[in-house]
Design a protein around this motif. Sequence first.
Motif, PDB file in Angstrom:
ATOM      1  N   VAL A  83     -98.676 -43.754 -14.818  1.00 48.05           N
ATOM      2  CA  VAL A  83     -97.935 -44.674 -15.676  1.00 48.05           C
ATOM      3  C   VAL A  83     -97.210 -43.975 -16.805  1.00 48.05           C
ATOM      4  CG1 VAL A  83     -98.100 -46.794 -16.967  1.00 48.05           C
ATOM      5  CG2 VAL A  83     -99.737 -46.341 -15.158  1.00 48.05           C
ATOM      6  N   PRO A  86     -90.596 -44.706 -16.717  1.00 47.89           N
ATOM      7  CA  PRO A  86     -89.661 -43.904 -15.936  1.00 47.89           C
ATOM      8  C   PRO A  86     -88.221 -44.267 -16.238  1.00 47.89           C
ATOM      9  CG  PRO A  86     -90.546 -45.692 -14.613  1.00 47.89           C
ATOM     10  CD  PRO A  86     -91.006 -45.925 -16.028  1.00 47.89           C
ATOM     11  N   LYS A  88     -84.478 -45.077 -14.766  1.00 47.79           N
ATOM     12  CA  LYS A  88     -84.095 -45.780 -13.541  1.00 47.79           C
ATOM     13  C   LYS A  88     -83.848 -44.867 -12.353  1.00 47.79           C
ATOM     14  CE  LYS A  88     -80.794 -48.489 -15.186  1.00 47.79           C
ATOM     15  NZ  LYS A  88     -81.172 -48.826 -16.562  1.00 47.79           N
ATOM     16  N   VAL A  91     -86.959 -43.248 -10.318  1.00 49.94           N
ATOM     17  CA  VAL A  91     -88.081 -43.982  -9.740  1.00 49.94           C
ATOM     18  C   VAL A  91     -87.789 -44.385  -8.303  1.00 49.94           C
ATOM     19  CG1 VAL A  91     -89.534 -45.992  -9.992  1.00 49.94           C
ATOM     20  CG2 VAL A  91     -88.603 -44.863 -12.027  1.00 49.94           C
ATOM     21  N   VAL A  92     -88.691 -43.962  -7.411  1.00 49.23           N
ATOM     22  CA  VAL A  92     -88.512 -44.340  -6.008  1.00 49.23           C
ATOM     23  C   VAL A  92     -88.681 -45.844  -5.849  1.00 49.23           C
ATOM     24  CG1 VAL A  92     -89.462 -44.108  -3.677  1.00 49.23           C
ATOM     25  CG2 VAL A  92     -89.379 -42.128  -5.192  1.00 49.23           C
ATOM     26  N   GLY A  93     -87.772 -46.453  -5.112  1.00 45.69           N
ATOM     27  CA  GLY A  93     -87.941 -47.856  -4.781  1.00 45.69           C
ATOM     28  C   GLY A  93     -87.775 -48.818  -5.944  1.00 45.69           C
ATOM     29  N   TRP A  94     -87.134 -48.371  -7.023  1.00 44.32           N
ATOM     30  CA  TRP A  94     -86.898 -49.298  -8.132  1.00 44.32           C
ATOM     31  C   TRP A  94     -85.468 -49.150  -8.627  1.00 44.32           C
ATOM     32  CZ3 TRP A  94     -89.866 -53.232  -9.598  1.00 44.32           C
ATOM     33  CH2 TRP A  94     -89.416 -53.975 -10.699  1.00 44.32           C
ATOM     34  N   PRO A  95     -84.754 -50.221  -8.898  1.00 43.42           N
ATOM     35  CA  PRO A  95     -85.161 -51.604  -8.642  1.00 43.42           C
ATOM     36  C   PRO A  95     -85.308 -51.882  -7.140  1.00 43.42           C
ATOM     37  CG  PRO A  95     -82.882 -51.519  -9.450  1.00 43.42           C
ATOM     38  CD  PRO A  95     -83.417 -50.134  -9.512  1.00 43.42           C
ATOM     39  N   PRO A  96     -86.107 -52.879  -6.800  1.00 44.75           N
ATOM     40  CA  PRO A  96     -86.418 -53.139  -5.385  1.00 44.75           C
ATOM     41  C   PRO A  96     -85.238 -53.747  -4.631  1.00 44.75           C
ATOM     42  CG  PRO A  96     -87.447 -54.803  -6.781  1.00 44.75           C
ATOM     43  CD  PRO A  96     -86.800 -53.829  -7.698  1.00 44.75           C
ATOM     44  N   VAL A  97     -84.320 -52.864  -4.256  1.00 43.88           N
ATOM     45  CA  VAL A  97     -83.139 -53.287  -3.516  1.00 43.88           C
ATOM     46  C   VAL A  97     -83.189 -52.610  -2.156  1.00 43.88           C
ATOM     47  CG1 VAL A  97     -80.617 -53.230  -3.488  1.00 43.88           C
ATOM     48  CG2 VAL A  97     -81.815 -53.509  -5.646  1.00 43.88           C
ATOM     49  N   ALA A 120     -78.796 -43.907  -3.991  1.00 42.86           N
ATOM     50  CA  ALA A 120     -79.677 -43.106  -3.151  1.00 42.86           C
ATOM     51  C   ALA A 120     -78.928 -42.546  -1.959  1.00 42.86           C
ATOM     52  CB  ALA A 120     -80.824 -43.980  -2.669  1.00 42.86           C
TER      53      ALA A 120
ATOM     54  N   PHE B  78     -88.695 -50.808   0.325  1.00 46.16           N
ATOM     55  CA  PHE B  78     -88.177 -50.042  -0.808  1.00 46.16           C
ATOM     56  C   PHE B  78     -88.590 -48.577  -0.703  1.00 46.16           C
ATOM     57  CE2 PHE B  78     -87.107 -54.140  -1.837  1.00 46.16           C
ATOM     58  CZ  PHE B  78     -88.214 -54.949  -2.038  1.00 46.16           C
ATOM     59  N   ASN B  79     -88.813 -48.140   0.510  1.00 46.67           N
ATOM     60  CA  ASN B  79     -89.110 -46.729   0.791  1.00 46.67           C
ATOM     61  C   ASN B  79     -90.398 -46.217   0.167  1.00 46.67           C
ATOM     62  OD1 ASN B  79     -86.742 -45.881   2.418  1.00 46.67           O
ATOM     63  ND2 ASN B  79     -85.690 -46.634   0.610  1.00 46.67           N
ATOM     64  N   LEU B  80     -91.354 -47.107  -0.052  1.00 47.96           N
ATOM     65  CA  LEU B  80     -92.626 -46.646  -0.601  1.00 47.96           C
ATOM     66  C   LEU B  80     -93.625 -46.261   0.499  1.00 47.96           C
ATOM     67  CD1 LEU B  80     -93.163 -49.039  -3.656  1.00 47.96           C
ATOM     68  CD2 LEU B  80     -92.483 -46.658  -3.644  1.00 47.96           C
ATOM     69  N   PHE B 376     -81.944 -60.865 -10.035  1.00 45.96           N
ATOM     70  CA  PHE B 376     -81.906 -59.556 -10.681  1.00 45.96           C
ATOM     71  C   PHE B 376     -81.072 -59.682 -11.949  1.00 45.96           C
ATOM     72  CE2 PHE B 376     -83.516 -56.289  -7.723  1.00 45.96           C
ATOM     73  CZ  PHE B 376     -83.665 -57.031  -6.563  1.00 45.96           C
ATOM     74  N   CYS B 401     -86.456 -59.909 -11.135  1.00 47.47           N
ATOM     75  CA  CYS B 401     -86.450 -58.469 -11.315  1.00 47.47           C
ATOM     76  C   CYS B 401     -85.559 -58.107 -12.496  1.00 47.47           C
ATOM     77  CB  CYS B 401     -85.965 -57.758 -10.053  1.00 47.47           C
ATOM     78  SG  CYS B 401     -85.935 -55.977 -10.303  1.00 47.47           S
ATOM     79  N   ILE B 403     -84.114 -55.300 -14.445  1.00 51.51           N
ATOM     80  CA  ILE B 403     -83.845 -53.983 -13.874  1.00 51.51           C
ATOM     81  C   ILE B 403     -84.531 -52.829 -14.593  1.00 51.51           C
ATOM     82  CG2 ILE B 403     -81.951 -52.352 -13.496  1.00 51.51           C
ATOM     83  CD1 ILE B 403     -80.369 -54.669 -12.358  1.00 51.51           C
ATOM     84  N   PRO B 405     -87.577 -51.085 -16.063  1.00 50.54           N
ATOM     85  CA  PRO B 405     -89.030 -51.313 -16.042  1.00 50.54           C
ATOM     86  C   PRO B 405     -89.581 -51.500 -17.453  1.00 50.54           C
ATOM     87  CG  PRO B 405     -88.439 -49.411 -14.713  1.00 50.54           C
ATOM     88  CD  PRO B 405     -87.201 -49.811 -15.455  1.00 50.54           C
ATOM     89  N   ARG B 485     -97.542 -51.656  -7.866  1.00 50.35           N
ATOM     90  CA  ARG B 485     -97.099 -50.274  -7.991  1.00 50.35           C
ATOM     91  C   ARG B 485     -97.035 -49.898  -9.467  1.00 50.35           C
ATOM     92  NH1 ARG B 485     -91.002 -48.844  -6.992  1.00 50.35           N
ATOM     93  NH2 ARG B 485     -91.790 -47.105  -8.238  1.00 50.35           N
ATOM     94  N   ASP B 486     -97.400 -48.648  -9.758  1.00 52.24           N
ATOM     95  CA  ASP B 486     -97.244 -48.129 -11.117  1.00 52.24           C
ATOM     96  C   ASP B 486     -97.900 -49.001 -12.180  1.00 52.24           C
ATOM     97  OD1 ASP B 486     -94.600 -47.209  -9.466  1.00 52.24           O
ATOM     98  OD2 ASP B 486     -95.206 -45.703 -10.950  1.00 52.24           O
TER      99      ASP B 486
END
Lengths: 238, 581
Positions: A83, A86, A88, A91-97, A120, B78-80, B376, B401, B403, B405, B485-486
């Motif tokens: 934690v 991060p 923007k 961060v992998v997979g954020w925002p979740p698009v 990406a 989301f590629n996780l 969003f 969402c 944008i 975090p 996540r996170d």
Amino acid sequence: MAMISEEHNKEKLGFEETELRLGLPGGGGGIVNGDFGKNTNANGKRGYLETVNLKLNLSLKETEKGENLQKEKNLISCSNNAVKPPSKTQVVGWPPVRSFRKNVMAVQKSNSEEGVGGTATFVKVSMDGAPYLRKVDLNMYKSYQDLYGALGKMFSSFTMGKCNSQGMMDFMNESKLMDLLNGSDFVPTYEDKDGDWMLVGDVPWEMFVGSCKRLRIMKGTEAIGLAPRALEKCKYRS
Amino acid sequence: MAYSFPEEVLEYVFAFLSSDKDRNAVSLVCKSWYEIERWCRRRIFIGNCYAVSPQIVIRRFPEVRAVKIKGKPHFADFNLVPEGWGAYLYPWISAMARSYPWLEEIKLKRMVVTDESLELISKSFKNFKVLVLSSCEGFTTDGLASIAANCRNLRELDLRESEVEDLSGHWLSHFPDNFTSLVSLNMSCLGSEVSFSALERLVSRCPNLKTLRLNRAVPVEKLPSLLRRAPQLVEFGTGAYSAEIQTDIFSNLVEAFSGCKHLKSLSGFWDVVPAYLPAMYNVCSRITSLNLSYATVQSPDLVELISQCPNLKCLWVLDYIEDAGLKALSSYCKDLQELRVFPSDPYGAEPNVSLTEQGLVTVSAGCPKLQSVLYFCRQMSNAALIAIARNRPNFIRFRLCIIEPQAPDYLTLEPLDTGFGAIVENCKELRRLSLSGLLTDRVFEYIGTHAKKLEMLSIAFAGDSDLGLHHVLSGCESLRKLEIRDCPFGHKALLANAAKLETMRSLWMSSCSVSYGACKLLGQKMPRLNVEVIDERGSPNSRPETCPVEKLYVYRTVAGPRVDKPDFVWTMDEDAALRLS
């Protein structure tokens, strides 16, 4: 699910007293006889679930929460602390698009302005002999070194070649690259926009990110055909 | 029972039961009802392909005609989830090919489908009718060619949002000349151009075609030809909707659209040139569903279009619509039930459009039937969320969402706990919730206290401690899927609520603080769960037990540990200590 009994509600139990600790069943700690969150009145030990009076804890136990957080942190002896706030683009997979939405925007953006910003760029990575592919987002890395590190980690169990002390493939050294090409070690290559297979590392990083369509980690013996480029480059650089 | 109904009567009655829940209840009444029910169950839904094995399914339900299977966890979108994780279709097809020769429908989500599987499907099931591949991957257009060539009774081929390796557009030409049964074709995710004349002929000879979603490669000037051949269409997706402005293209489009008296749903609209949008105005009054999420059109043009659609129930749009456009939406479209607003520039540092929390507040106030939202945006306030919650207590799905975090209430700089708290307190029927912004453990207390019908919860960059997770696991009675996540959640709440995990489909935790030791303990204590550690740093045994795992995926199963795990996934169970050494 266990119910919070009247009797227990009346008792003010400190947060830390109800902590479960890791341990084998029957040992010290809250996990008793393999039961989780159930009434274990028989031997006097209570599960976490029964003893937390939520309202009580939230209003009184601010300091205890703080202490508890500290204990949490102490448990984590590895550097991988998840934690941190991060930024923007990192961060992998954020925002979740979804990626197909990202790609649409990327195309339209690059049509209207230079550069693709923080979007990406996912490319497939295959390795000769490995049973499945991986995907990497080239925009996550700033240099070839970054990328090699990630690739090494991804495929470390498959490498048969020279490994450094961490058991990872050492792609970073150019003179080692020469050794690799001579042996049965692995060499990273990529397919560019024109469909040609090139040795990774030939062009400046940004140009590589823009033109790489997919990566393939080839057996050194198969990469012999690509060797002259690497040799030439070495000549110019040294 | 001495005077029970004959089997045939019971079977007849059971046939009226379509919901799985009802059928499951029926099968628990007594042994004979269990037997009768299992022989007449025709549709199976498998929410997690690893919760059960093909053999177990086939043994219990021998006469199935339709299967729906879901594979990878949602965060794979989301590629996780690393490539090669699993969710392979082949073992299912190979088992079903032997046991369900009369299988008609296969619907899949997030599964890995190979050309080999597709070929096996096309050759094994003589009466095969419906193939829906939602967010799947692993196949090429060659696999599609097998389906086209061999499935003589095919009705539906829907590739929505799948990742297909596009070798060529030639697959479409494999539909035989005497093939006329097509009802639905969705090829919008494909890149290559198909033979247009083959497409025209296919459309012409399939009189029952109701859904046609083209891909981007079909240019706008070719649309009239297709629409004229299929005036019965109910759902239509355009290709790229741009061309140089030419009056004859435009008038052809107007005429072709006018001929489609049954159109209810429109989508596509890549590369839109706004001047072509009015060509559709004739059909707009009947439109109930509009997907403009690829249309990079500015707000005034969007408003023009939307103002013609008073019967709109579902709108997917980019944030180009802006607050002003959402205000117009709320005044024109009183029947609106679902709204999704996607970000046009998710990675930009600064907002590129004037879309704020206000847009959502306005729509929630003006659209009394609104029940499903995905939004969003870049700023939110507790006041706005409270207003939204009070306006719309009928929300079923609320996914917000923000944008950045951990972004706080932009007015007060406080966490958004009270705002989301208002949502769960007011919206008593809420089934799905996605959180974002700055959130403390308090929001989880609200959720645990109020969200009694919540089935799916998505959490990111939120909470302070295990107490947060404990509130959710102990309070949300209907919870089935939890993805995190996170967040600073460790093992305490997880271990204390381990029994809860058996009542849920699955739990995903990535970049949290759950230690390897805790995962092992959970796996040992809960034999009916698969506790899977995903870690690309190598075996967790090479690190201290207290070290957090990268990713954790826990799900209930009757099939035991997976046998198809890649090298970065480990199942924690009583043999874990032995296996990993």
